[in-house]
Design a protein around this motif. Structure first.
Motif, PDB file in Angstrom:
ATOM      1  N   VAL A 226      29.118  40.925  41.114  1.00 23.81           N
ATOM      2  CA  VAL A 226      29.614  42.207  40.001  1.00 23.81           C
ATOM      3  C   VAL A 226      28.789  40.544  38.762  1.00 23.81           C
ATOM      4  O   VAL A 226      28.304  40.623  37.756  1.00 23.81           O
ATOM      5  N   GLY A 230      26.122  42.461  37.925  1.00 20.08           N
ATOM      6  CA  GLY A 230      27.151  42.935  37.103  1.00 20.08           C
ATOM      7  C   GLY A 230      27.063  42.899  36.043  1.00 20.08           C
ATOM      8  O   GLY A 230      26.719  42.099  35.007  1.00 20.08           O
ATOM      9  N   SER A 231      28.329  43.644  35.166  1.00 17.43           N
ATOM     10  CA  SER A 231      28.409  43.335  33.853  1.00 17.43           C
ATOM     11  C   SER A 231      30.328  43.033  33.370  1.00 17.43           C
ATOM     12  O   SER A 231      30.881  43.326  34.556  1.00 17.43           O
ATOM     13  N   GLU A 233      32.114  44.907  32.244  1.00 17.70           N
ATOM     14  CA  GLU A 233      33.124  46.204  32.453  1.00 17.70           C
ATOM     15  C   GLU A 233      33.445  46.739  33.485  1.00 17.70           C
ATOM     16  O   GLU A 233      34.571  47.130  33.982  1.00 17.70           O
ATOM     17  N   GLU A 234      32.035  45.620  34.986  1.00 16.95           N
ATOM     18  CA  GLU A 234      32.672  46.454  36.298  1.00 16.95           C
ATOM     19  C   GLU A 234      33.490  45.284  35.948  1.00 16.95           C
ATOM     20  O   GLU A 234      34.276  45.643  37.359  1.00 16.95           O
ATOM     21  N   LEU A 237      36.821  46.481  35.916  1.00 18.16           N
ATOM     22  CA  LEU A 237      37.851  47.313  36.961  1.00 18.16           C
ATOM     23  C   LEU A 237      38.183  46.771  38.391  1.00 18.16           C
ATOM     24  O   LEU A 237      39.140  46.988  38.567  1.00 18.16           O
ATOM     25  N   CYS A 238      37.031  45.488  38.561  1.00 14.47           N
ATOM     26  CA  CYS A 238      38.089  44.720  39.517  1.00 14.47           C
ATOM     27  C   CYS A 238      39.086  44.087  39.436  1.00 14.47           C
ATOM     28  O   CYS A 238      40.446  44.827  40.322  1.00 14.47           O
TER      29      CYS A 238
END
Ligand code: MEV
Length: 318
Positions: A226, A230-231, A233-234, A237-238
């Motif tokens: 990520v 990725g972002s 936000e991601e 989540l992790c």
């Protein structure tokens, strides 16, 4: 001889704490707004003398019964011997702005700073990973069973993807900026004790605990990807997933849970404990547009004693 000085930053575990002790991956980042400083000078009397005002300890030999400083004195001896300078005596001052027992690597940073200072005093040099390995020997003497992630990230002074006994890897940061906020509960906890408690609990229910570690390690691997592609936000989540598992490991505590809840209520994408837990620190990832002054004030109002920020962006960390 003039004094030789070595410095080392603090650190935060972004992902993978506890699981990393059992061979799973972890991600750690340096915290450069706090640091340990070791000042070394040769002593004509021989022997090794260490003074550490922050912990109010002073020892004048390797064999003195000081659980924190004796491993550091031994470390000076080991590094000197490595360079064939075992007859050299030292006077050492260890100072630090890293709060103790908050998961920010105060012990590991003191050890890394000390190895650097001794190398400078002797006119020698070691690469970052060798410095980390020497420093980890002092951590083993103090903590028992550290994974080595703390000394690795602190010695490199850059984010690392760490798997025990494997070559240490850096972290590639993609197009997004990841603003990380670390909040100190103000509660000191003993990493050695929490790691030992987890080890005992695992002995009673190995399959369950190993599945928790696997989950935490997998989330660390996903988080690395990520950060590369990725972002925030991601990544959030992790981190939220990891916090659920860390709670099942029973290493969170009400004060950490309160900081996690506040961070999420105030708009963080994700938040979790950082380090051993049962006190220590919380880490959150926030929108880069967040008003960090207000966010820090909210965390202080929820019990944080201090709040630090660090940013992963464009392959570097500010
Ligand atoms: C300490 O920063 C992180 C733990 O995983 C212990 C270790 O890795 O040695 C809890």
């Amino acid at each position: 001889m003039a004094e030789a000085v070595g410095e080392a930053p603090g650190k935060a575990l972004l992902m993978g704490e506890h699981a990393v002790v059992y061979g799973h991956p972890a991600i750690a980042v340096p915290l450069r707004s706090v640091k340990a400083t070791a000042t070394v000078e040769f002593s004509r009397n021989g022997g090794i003398e260490i003074y550490a005002p922050e912990i109010g300890e002073h020892i004048t030999s390797v064999s003195e019964a000081s659980p924190r400083l004796a491993p550091l004195a031994k470390l000076v001896e080991t590094v000197s011997r490595f360079f064939g300078e075992e007859r050299q005596g030292y006077r050492v001052l260890i100072e630090s702005t890293i709060p103790i027992g908050r998961g920010m690597g105060s012990g590991a940073a003191a050890a890394v700073a000390l190895v650097r200072a001794v190398c400078t005093a002797l006119g020698r040099s070691l690469d970052a990973d060798a410095i980390g390995e020497f420093a980890n020997a002092a951590e083993i003497a103090y903590h028992g069973n550290p994974s080595g992630v703390d000394t690795a990230v602190i010695a490199r002074d850059e984010p690392v993807y760490f798997v025990k006994s494997k070559p240490i890897r850096g972290i590639e940061v993609g197009p997004s900026a990841f603003v990380l906020v670390v909040a100190d509960t103000g509660i000191a906890s003993s990493t050695a004790q929490v790691v030992e408690d987890v080890r005992r609990a695992r002995r009673k229910d190995k399959a369950r605990y190993d599945s928790y570690f696997w989950e935490l390690g997998s989330m660390a691997s996903v988080a690395r990807e990520v950060i590369r592609t990725g972002s925030p936000e991601e990544l959030g989540l992790c981190m939220n997933n990891a916090q659920k598992t860390l709670r099942l490991l029973s290493v969170s505590c009400p004060e950490l849970d309160a900081l996690v809840s506040t961070a999420l209520e105030k708009g963080a994408f994700g938040a979790k404990l950082s380090g051993a837990g049962r006190g220590g620190s919380m880490i959150a990832v926030v929108d880069p547009a967040t008003n960090l002054e207000q966010f820090s004030a909210d965390l202080r109002a929820a019990g944080a004693e201090r709040v630090l920020t660090t940013i992963l962006s464009g392959g570097t960390q500010a």
